[in-house]
Design a protein around this motif. Structure first.
Motif, PDB file in Angstrom:
ATOM      1  N   GLY A 236     -28.535  34.332  84.993  1.00 29.03           N
ATOM      2  CA  GLY A 236     -28.982  33.358  86.141  1.00 29.03           C
ATOM      3  C   GLY A 236     -29.622  32.736  85.823  1.00 29.03           C
ATOM      4  N   VAL A 237     -29.606  30.896  86.256  1.00 29.43           N
ATOM      5  CA  VAL A 237     -31.203  29.687  86.423  1.00 29.43           C
ATOM      6  C   VAL A 237     -31.750  30.048  87.524  1.00 29.43           C
ATOM      7  CG1 VAL A 237     -32.048  27.605  85.551  1.00 29.43           C
ATOM      8  CG2 VAL A 237     -29.995  28.741  84.163  1.00 29.43           C
ATOM      9  N   SER A 267     -27.444  24.631  85.286  1.00 29.98           N
ATOM     10  CA  SER A 267     -26.586  25.775  85.185  1.00 29.98           C
ATOM     11  C   SER A 267     -25.476  25.508  85.354  1.00 29.98           C
ATOM     12  CB  SER A 267     -26.664  26.607  86.617  1.00 29.98           C
ATOM     13  OG  SER A 267     -27.861  27.127  86.420  1.00 29.98           O
ATOM     14  N   PHE A 274     -26.392  29.741  89.080  1.00 33.27           N
ATOM     15  CA  PHE A 274     -27.439  29.579  89.725  1.00 33.27           C
ATOM     16  C   PHE A 274     -28.336  30.362  90.659  1.00 33.27           C
ATOM     17  CE2 PHE A 274     -30.135  26.022  92.539  1.00 33.27           C
ATOM     18  CZ  PHE A 274     -30.618  25.961  91.754  1.00 33.27           C
TER      19      PHE A 274
END
Length: 318
Positions: A236-237, A267, A274
Motif C-alpha cells: 500500500g501507500v 491510492s 491506503f
C-alpha cells in the motif's frame, strides 16, 4: 574465451558480457541481435546463492519512493524498530541498500560500529537483540567518504549483502531501505528477491512512501509502475509529512498543497490500499537523526501513533 562464438569478430566482448551485442566490434556480427537481447547469457549463478541465504527469511519489505526527501529512511527505521519491539520473539533486520547515501547507521545510533566477517559470512550490527542492521556505511573509512560507483559495482555490493550476510537461522522480517528512483539498486535487489515463477509467493512486498505534494505523487506513480513490471506486490501507500505538528502549541497545519488529493487519492487511482497518513513531528525527526530509540523516549508523538496504526495494517496484509 569460451563464451565467444566460433564466428565472432576479433574483439568480441563475449556472450556473458553486459556489452554483448552493443559495442562497435559487434557491428556486422550474425549473432549481434541474439547477444544484445541477453538470450545468449547463461543463468546468473548468484541467484541460487541468494536464494540459499534468503531461504530462512519469511518476509522481505521494500520501502520505496520515487522521490528523495519524503522520509523513506525514517519510515524504514521506525518500521524496523516497531516490528522488533512488538514481538521480541521475532527476528527483524534492516538492510540499507542506498549505496551512495547510507543513512541507517546514523539513524540507528550505530554510526561508529563495524561489521566483521566469519566463516558463515558478514556479521551484521545488532541494534537490539532481535534487530540487526547492515549498510555499506559500516564498510567506509569515514562517514564522509563518497561512494562513486557505476551500476555493475553497485549490483555486486547488493549481491554480497543478499548472499553473504549471516542473519541467523531464521529471519521473520527483512526491511530494505532503498534510494529514490527505479534504477540500479532497485533492479538488482528485485532481480534476486522477486520470483519469476507464476503462483509462487516469494514473501517480497513493497511499501510506497509519498508526501501530499504533486511532484512526489507523480514519482510514486512511476514507482508503482516499476513494481508492476518487475512483479513486486505492493502492500500500500503511506502519505508522509501529511501535516505539521507544532512542538509548542500542538496545532497541526498543512505544509504541502493537496491539489491532486494527496496519497489517498493516489491510492484510489492506482487501485492500491491506503495505509495511512503520518504527521511531521520536528522533534521526533531530530531524534531519529541523532540515532535515538524514539519508541521508548517519545511514545506519545503523533507521528509514532500514526505509524503504529500503519504497522497494524502492514502486518494484516503480509
Amino acid at each position: 574465451m569460451g563464451d565467444k562464438p566460433s564466428d565472432a569478430p576479433e574483439h568480441c566482448p563475449g556472450t556473458e558480457s553486459e556489452n554483448a551485442g552493443k559495442v562497435s566490434a559487434c557491428a556486422g556480427c550474425p549473432n549481434q541481435n541474439v547477444c544484445a537481447s541477453g538470450a545468449a547469457r547463461g543463468p546468473d549463478p548468484s541467484v541460487e546463492l541468494v536464494r540459499a541465504r534468503m531461504s530462512g527469511v519469511k518476509k522481505k519489505l521494500f520501502v520505496l519512493s520515487g522521490k528523495g526527501g519524503v522520509g523513506k529512511s525514517t519510515f524504514a527505521n521506525l518500521l524496523a524498530r516497531s516490528l522488533a519491539a512488538r514481538s521480541p520473539d521475532k527476528n527483524v533486520a534492516l538492510l540499507d541498500i542506498d549505496i551512495c547515501g547510507p543513512s541507517q547507521p546514523r539513524m540507528m545510533g550505530a554510526l561508529n560500529e563495524q561489521v566483521h566477517q566469519s566463516g558463515s559470512g558478514w556479521c551484521p550490527v545488532y541494534v537490539e537483540e532481535n534487530l540487526a542492521l547492515m549498510s555499506i556505511g559500516f564498510l567506509l573509512g569515514s562517514p564522509d567518504d563518497a561512494v562513486i560507483w557505476r551500476g555493475p559495482k553497485k549490483n555486486n555490493m547488493i549481491k554480497q549483502f543478499l548472499s553473504e550476510v549471516d542473519w541467523g537461522d531464521s529471519l521473520d522480517y527483512l526491511i530494505l531501505d532503498t534510494p529514490p528512483g527505479t534504477s540500479d539498486e532497485h533492479l538488482s535487489a528485485t532481480s534476486y528477491l522477486v520470483s519469476r515463477t507464476p503462483g509462487e509467493d516469494d514473501g517480497a512486498r513493497a511499501i510506497l512512501i509519498t508526501t501530499p505534494a504533486e511532484v512526489s505523487i507523480a514519482d510514486v506513480r512511476r514507482e508503482a509502475t516499476f513494481c508492476k513490471r518487475v512483479g513486486l506486490k505492493v502492500v500500500g501507500v503511506v502519505e508522509n509529512m501529511a501535516t505539521f505538528v507544532c512542538p509548542h502549541c500542538k496545532v497541526t497545519s498543512e505544509i504541502f498543497p493537496r491539489d491532486s488529493g494527496g496519497g489517498e487519492k493516489l491510492s484510489e487511482e492506482m487501485e492500491l490500499p491506503f495505509l495511512g497518513s503520518v504527521p511531521l513531528d520536528p522533534i521526533l525527526a531530530r531524534a531519529c537523526d541523532e540515532g535515538q530509540d524514539v519508541l521508548n523516549t517519545m511514545a506519545d508523538s503523533p507521528t509514532l501513533l500514526a505509524i503504529s496504526s500503519i504497522v497494524d495494517r502492514i502486518l494484516a496484509a503480509v
